[in-house]
Design a protein around this motif. Structure first.
Motif, mmCIF file in Angstrom:
data_model
loop_
_atom_site.group_PDB
_atom_site.id
_atom_site.type_symbol
_atom_site.label_atom_id
_atom_site.label_comp_id
_atom_site.label_asym_id
_atom_site.label_seq_id
_atom_site.Cartn_x
_atom_site.Cartn_y
_atom_site.Cartn_z
ATOM 1 N N ARG A 121 -7.428 -1.429 -3.616
ATOM 2 C CA ARG A 121 -6.650 -0.452 -4.362
ATOM 3 C C ARG A 121 -5.811 -1.187 -5.407
ATOM 4 N NH1 ARG A 121 -10.132 2.172 -2.999
ATOM 5 N NH2 ARG A 121 -10.207 3.568 -1.221
ATOM 6 N N ALA A 123 -2.740 -1.027 -6.555
ATOM 7 C CA ALA A 123 -1.397 -1.509 -6.217
ATOM 8 C C ALA A 123 -1.459 -2.814 -5.446
ATOM 9 C CB ALA A 123 -0.651 -0.454 -5.404
ATOM 10 N N VAL A 126 -2.235 -5.656 -7.827
ATOM 11 C CA VAL A 126 -1.088 -5.996 -8.674
ATOM 12 C C VAL A 126 -0.176 -6.972 -7.935
ATOM 13 C CG1 VAL A 126 1.015 -5.082 -9.736
ATOM 14 C CG2 VAL A 126 -1.152 -3.891 -10.053
ATOM 15 N N ALA A 177 3.556 -4.077 -1.186
ATOM 16 C CA ALA A 177 2.676 -3.087 -1.814
ATOM 17 C C ALA A 177 2.830 -1.736 -1.124
ATOM 18 C CB ALA A 177 1.223 -3.548 -1.724
ATOM 19 N N SER A 178 2.746 -0.676 -1.899
ATOM 20 C CA SER A 178 2.864 0.668 -1.341
ATOM 21 C C SER A 178 1.737 0.934 -0.355
ATOM 22 C CB SER A 178 2.821 1.712 -2.462
ATOM 23 O OG SER A 178 3.917 1.566 -3.331
ATOM 24 N N HIS A 186 -2.916 11.687 -3.118
ATOM 25 C CA HIS A 186 -2.908 10.950 -4.381
ATOM 26 C C HIS A 186 -3.314 11.868 -5.535
ATOM 27 C CE1 HIS A 186 -3.458 7.284 -6.904
ATOM 28 N NE2 HIS A 186 -4.300 8.083 -7.534
ATOM 29 N N THR A 288 -0.260 4.836 -8.641
ATOM 30 C CA THR A 288 0.038 4.649 -7.229
ATOM 31 C C THR A 288 0.985 5.770 -6.815
ATOM 32 O OG1 THR A 288 -0.221 2.252 -7.332
ATOM 33 C CG2 THR A 288 1.052 3.125 -5.494
ATOM 34 N N ARG A 290 3.517 7.589 -3.824
ATOM 35 C CA ARG A 290 4.341 7.419 -2.626
ATOM 36 C C ARG A 290 5.152 8.685 -2.402
ATOM 37 N NH1 ARG A 290 7.275 2.663 -3.696
ATOM 38 N NH2 ARG A 290 8.829 3.885 -4.830
ATOM 39 N N CYS A 295 4.590 6.769 -8.147
ATOM 40 C CA CYS A 295 5.620 5.727 -8.148
ATOM 41 C C CYS A 295 5.274 4.578 -9.093
ATOM 42 C CB CYS A 295 5.863 5.201 -6.740
ATOM 43 S SG CYS A 295 4.446 4.378 -5.983
ATOM 44 N N ALA A 296 4.014 4.507 -9.518
ATOM 45 C CA ALA A 296 3.624 3.470 -10.474
ATOM 46 C C ALA A 296 2.466 3.984 -11.317
ATOM 47 C CB ALA A 296 3.218 2.180 -9.757
ATOM 48 N N TYR A 298 -0.272 2.699 -14.479
ATOM 49 C CA TYR A 298 -0.831 1.506 -15.111
ATOM 50 C C TYR A 298 -1.619 1.933 -16.340
ATOM 51 C CZ TYR A 298 0.073 0.230 -10.260
ATOM 52 O OH TYR A 298 0.655 0.074 -9.025
#
Length: 320
Positions: A121, A123, A126, A177-178, A186, A288, A290, A295-296, A298
């Motif tokens: 995944r 996240a 990263v 990481a989450s 998701h 990503t 949460r 929450c993130a 890209y």
């Protein structure tokens, strides 16, 4: 020369090896190169040693070989990053949203195999990119693929105790990481964010984001994106709405839903621009989630990182 049986055996492991190499390098193109190099090294080894070549377990032998090759790739990437413009993100792997999930076939397409692995995944990758090459190799090979520390130490040319320490440090970093959520959760969060951005309602966009949300852009200087990490739901929301005003709704909202590393994201084909709006370069959007919100985010816009994005051109656009 290798027998057809040996070649067939290698193909049985190609998906696994590609997954190992992708997790080690964060680059699908480098992963493919590493797997091909492993095949060449197997051929050379058998050619030189013939019947004297003893490989008790081909999968393990090849995994170790790929680890050695990827260590060199990681060292090279670390040098490239010193002069890289802006943030550095892994290469995304894009597949259709209707891609069949489930257990891979006996000889799956390598790309298909890689995206079925939860550890790939975006996240998680990263976070792996924050590790040193040695930490990443020790952690991924041992924790991810059960390579004994003795073999990891041999790859890194260090003591076994040092290999254990490297993996331990990497393990602590990876814990940040989450935790992956379900595909349904998701998708719902991403769809809510996209709908909010399309509405132009700042508060709706903020509500669709985690208060500590971040947006990370990666264009490598080829086109416009956020050079620095954008932090906080208010700033991320204003960034997205600013894109819509600058480049026009036709470009920004022309997102084609896809799976980015197995989770819902989007591909933007880009726009050449006109008298009213400037050019909007092609890009991949990953997310990503949460606690039910994004929450993130890209923003990958460097064409050099589109090797696993079949619907986008890999040619760098004219720099603006």
């Amino acid at each position: 020369m290798l027998s057809p049986t040996t070649a067939q055996d290698f193909e049985q492991h190609r998906g696994h090896l590609t997954s190992v190499a992708y997790r080690l390098t964060g680059s699908f193109s480098d992963a493919q190169d590493a797997v091909q190099e492993a095949w060449i090294r197997l051929q050379v080894a058998q050619s030189r040693q013939g019947s004297d070549l003893e490989i008790r377990e081909l999968r393990g032998w090849l995994t170790t070989v790929v680890g050695r090759i990827c260590l060199d790739h990681l060292k090279s990437a670390a040098v490239r990053r010193e002069s890289y413009v802006g943030q550095w993100l892994p290469e995304p792997i894009v597949t259709p949203v209707d891609a069949t999930a489930g257990t891979p076939s006996a000889t799956p397409d390598p790309l298909e195999y890689v995206v079925t692995q939860e550890q790939n995944r975006f996240a998680a990758l990263v976070v792996l990119d924050t590790l040193t090459p040695a930490q990443r190799v020790a952690f991924v090979l041992h924790d991810g693929f059960d390579v004994p520390f003795a073999e990891v130490a041999c790859i890194l040319d260090i003591e076994v105790a040092t290999a254990r320490q490297l993996a331990s440090r990497a393990r602590k970093a990876a814990a940040s990481a989450s935790v992956p959520v379900s595909s349904e959760e998701h998708a719902a969060a991403v769809e809510r964010l996209v709908t909010a951005i399309a509405s132009g309602d700042l508060n709706a966009v903020i509500d669709a984001l985690d208060p500590d949300a971040v947006l990370i852009g990666d264009a490598g200087g080829t086109t416009r994106t956020a050079v620095n990490i954008v932090r906080g739901s208010d700033r991320v929301a204003r960034f997205y709405l600013g894109l819509a005003r600058k480049y026009g709704p036709a470009a920004v909202f022309s997102m084609s839903p896809v799976l980015v590393n197995g989770r819902l994201g989007g591909v933007f084909a880009g726009s050449p621009g006109d008298d009213q709006y400037p050019q909007f370069a092609a890009r991949v959007a990953g997310f990503t989630v949460r606690d039910g919100v994004v929450c993130a985010a890209y923003d990958i816009a460097n064409p050099a990182k589109f090797s696993a994005v079949p619907m986008l051109d890999h040619t760098e656009p004219e720099r603006k």
